[in-house]
Design a protein around this motif. Structure first.
Motif, short mmCIF file in Angstrom:
data_model
loop_
_atom_site.label_atom_id
_atom_site.label_comp_id
_atom_site.label_asym_id
_atom_site.label_seq_id
_atom_site.Cartn_x
_atom_site.Cartn_y
_atom_site.Cartn_z
N ASP A 93 -10.55 2.60 4.34
CA ASP A 93 -10.65 1.78 3.13
C ASP A 93 -12.10 1.48 2.76
OD1 ASP A 93 -10.86 0.22 5.49
OD2 ASP A 93 -10.48 -1.61 4.36
N LEU A 118 -15.25 -5.61 -0.12
CA LEU A 118 -13.94 -6.22 0.13
C LEU A 118 -13.76 -6.43 1.63
CD1 LEU A 118 -11.91 -3.87 -2.25
CD2 LEU A 118 -12.27 -6.32 -2.61
N ALA A 152 -10.73 -4.41 -8.40
CA ALA A 152 -10.46 -5.59 -7.59
C ALA A 152 -10.74 -6.88 -8.35
CB ALA A 152 -11.30 -5.54 -6.31
N THR A 206 -1.58 4.83 2.65
CA THR A 206 -2.85 4.10 2.71
C THR A 206 -3.47 4.23 4.09
OG1 THR A 206 -1.89 2.00 3.46
CG2 THR A 206 -1.88 2.43 1.08
N ARG A 216 3.36 4.58 -0.34
CA ARG A 216 3.49 4.15 -1.73
C ARG A 216 4.01 5.33 -2.56
NH1 ARG A 216 0.44 -0.47 -3.05
NH2 ARG A 216 0.34 0.22 -5.21
N GLU A 242 5.49 -1.52 -0.89
CA GLU A 242 5.07 -0.48 0.04
C GLU A 242 6.06 -0.44 1.21
OE1 GLU A 242 0.21 -0.85 -0.46
OE2 GLU A 242 1.20 -1.92 1.19
N ARG A 268 -3.36 -4.38 -4.97
CA ARG A 268 -4.47 -3.67 -4.36
C ARG A 268 -5.32 -2.98 -5.43
NH1 ARG A 268 -3.86 -1.57 1.09
NH2 ARG A 268 -1.96 -2.23 2.12
N SER A 269 -6.60 -2.84 -5.13
CA SER A 269 -7.47 -2.04 -5.99
C SER A 269 -7.43 -0.59 -5.54
CB SER A 269 -8.92 -2.56 -5.91
OG SER A 269 -9.43 -2.41 -4.58
N MET A 285 -8.45 0.37 -1.98
CA MET A 285 -7.51 -0.06 -0.94
C MET A 285 -6.26 0.79 -0.91
SD MET A 285 -7.89 -4.15 -1.68
CE MET A 285 -6.76 -4.68 -0.39
N ILE A 286 -5.91 1.37 -2.05
CA ILE A 286 -4.72 2.21 -2.15
C ILE A 286 -5.01 3.62 -1.66
CG2 ILE A 286 -3.08 3.29 -3.74
CD1 ILE A 286 -3.41 0.79 -5.52
#
Length: 341
Positions: free
Chosen positions: A34, A49, A208, A277, A283, A291, A334-335, A338-339
């Motif tokens: 991430d 983040l 985000a 992720t 996802r 998720e 999530r941004s 992060m995804i």
């Protein structure tokens, strides 16, 4: 798209990975980390983040296991993403394992900052496609958009990718009104000069800081019209539906141009994508609000049959589309970083 039955019944237990709309999923994006070494304004805050701990992200063996499982279920396209995947030191090993699967098309999406030293190792690992995310060809603007003065590093990375002789070197450019929408022709020129495939992506609500504004979306059609006024284009025939609508240069110059109109003309009806992720959450849509945890069951001793059941049930519940253009659209929690891209 045909509406699903009120009660579609249980998910299939065999056959292709399919949802209630008849879409067959065969494209898997695997995020390996991430963390990112850029702070793009449309993705994350300047301070970054909260990052996952080392024990929270999937191990190399866990990624390998999931890739093999999805392969047995019909996945043939694999994209290794992040965050920024090159931040993970085991990336060449991960890529090598996925590339070892039979009849697969594997690519890595990177910001290119360390591609100058990783292009060779990734090529040796079996990778033949690389995508570099690059949103401006101007050093000062690149620094403003990424909060890092690193444009020269990306240039070096692209040069290394060309020298490593990848089959495809693609460039992804997120276009934002009033920020970089005046560079379409310059990117087309780059495609022509070096034979790159340049893809323009409409600005999506995945930042985000949640500062996305619809007025800043530049429609794909507008981008194409701008380029065609300088370099006439002709459509590329595609064997199967793709997210990007692709064009070649009418004068025969190398390189291609494509647009991914995720906002103004979503490709949900033909979407075959899935995502895992960095911490092992499955996802079924980039904008999914739910998720399915795969890491927990794996570490608790679940066999492949149990993981397959979780995957099939999640995909069976995939919605018709992401609703960006509907009044009841809800942003995912999530941004993008992060995804996973």
């Amino acid at each position: 798209m045909t509406a699903p039955k009120t009660d579609p019944g249980p998910a299939p237990t065999e056959g292709p990975l399919i949802d209630t709309f008849g879409r067959v999923a065969g494209d898997l994006r695997i995020s390996v980390i991430d963390k990112c070494n850029l702070r793009c304004t449309y993705c994350m805050p300047a301070e970054g983040l909260p990052w996952l701990g080392r024990d929270e992200i999937l191990t190399v063996d866990e990624i390998d296991r999931l890739a093999r499982l999805f392969h047995t279920l019909g996945a043939r396209e694999f994209k290794i993403t992040g965050g920024e995947p090159t931040v993970r030191r085991e990336l060449p090993e991960i890529v090598g394992r996925v590339c070892a699967l039979p009849n697969v098309d594997v690519s890595v999406t990177t910001n290119g900052l360390t591609l100058d030293r990783l292009a060779g190792p990734l090529r040796e690992a079996g990778l033949n496609r690389v995508t570099v995310s690059l949103d401006s060809l101007m050093r000062h603007r690149y620094a403003e958009m990424t909060r890092r003065d690193a444009f020269a590093k990306v240039e070096a990375g692209l040069k290394a990718a060309r020298e490593a002789d990848f089959d495809v070197v693609k460039i992804n450019c997120v276009v934002i009104r009033g920020t970089n929408d005046d560079e379409a022709v310059a990117f087309a020129r780059l495609a022509r000069d070096h034979g790159h495939d340049v893809r323009f992506i409409e600005y999506m609500p995945l930042d985000a800081e949640q500062s996305w504004e619809r007025d800043k979306v530049v429609p794909g059609e507008e981008i194409l019209e701008t380029i065609a006024a300088e370099y006439p284009l002709e459509p590329v025939t595609q064997d199967a539906p793709q997210p990007a609508t692709s064009f070649r240069f009418a004068d025969g110059a190398p390189g291609t141009i494509g647009v991914i109109p995720s906002v103004t003309s979503p490709f949900c009806e033909s979407c075959n994508r899935m995502r895992v992720t960095a911490e092992g959450a499955f996802r079924v849509c980039l904008f999914a609000l739910e998720e399915t945890d795969l890491r927990g069951p794996m570490r608790a001793g679940a066999d492949d049959a149990e993981l397959e059941r979780l995957i099939r049930e999640a995909l069976w519940g995939k919605w018709a589309g992401h609703k960006i253009n509907h009044p009841d659209f809800v942003r995912p929690g999530r941004s993008m970083s992060m995804i996973g891209g």
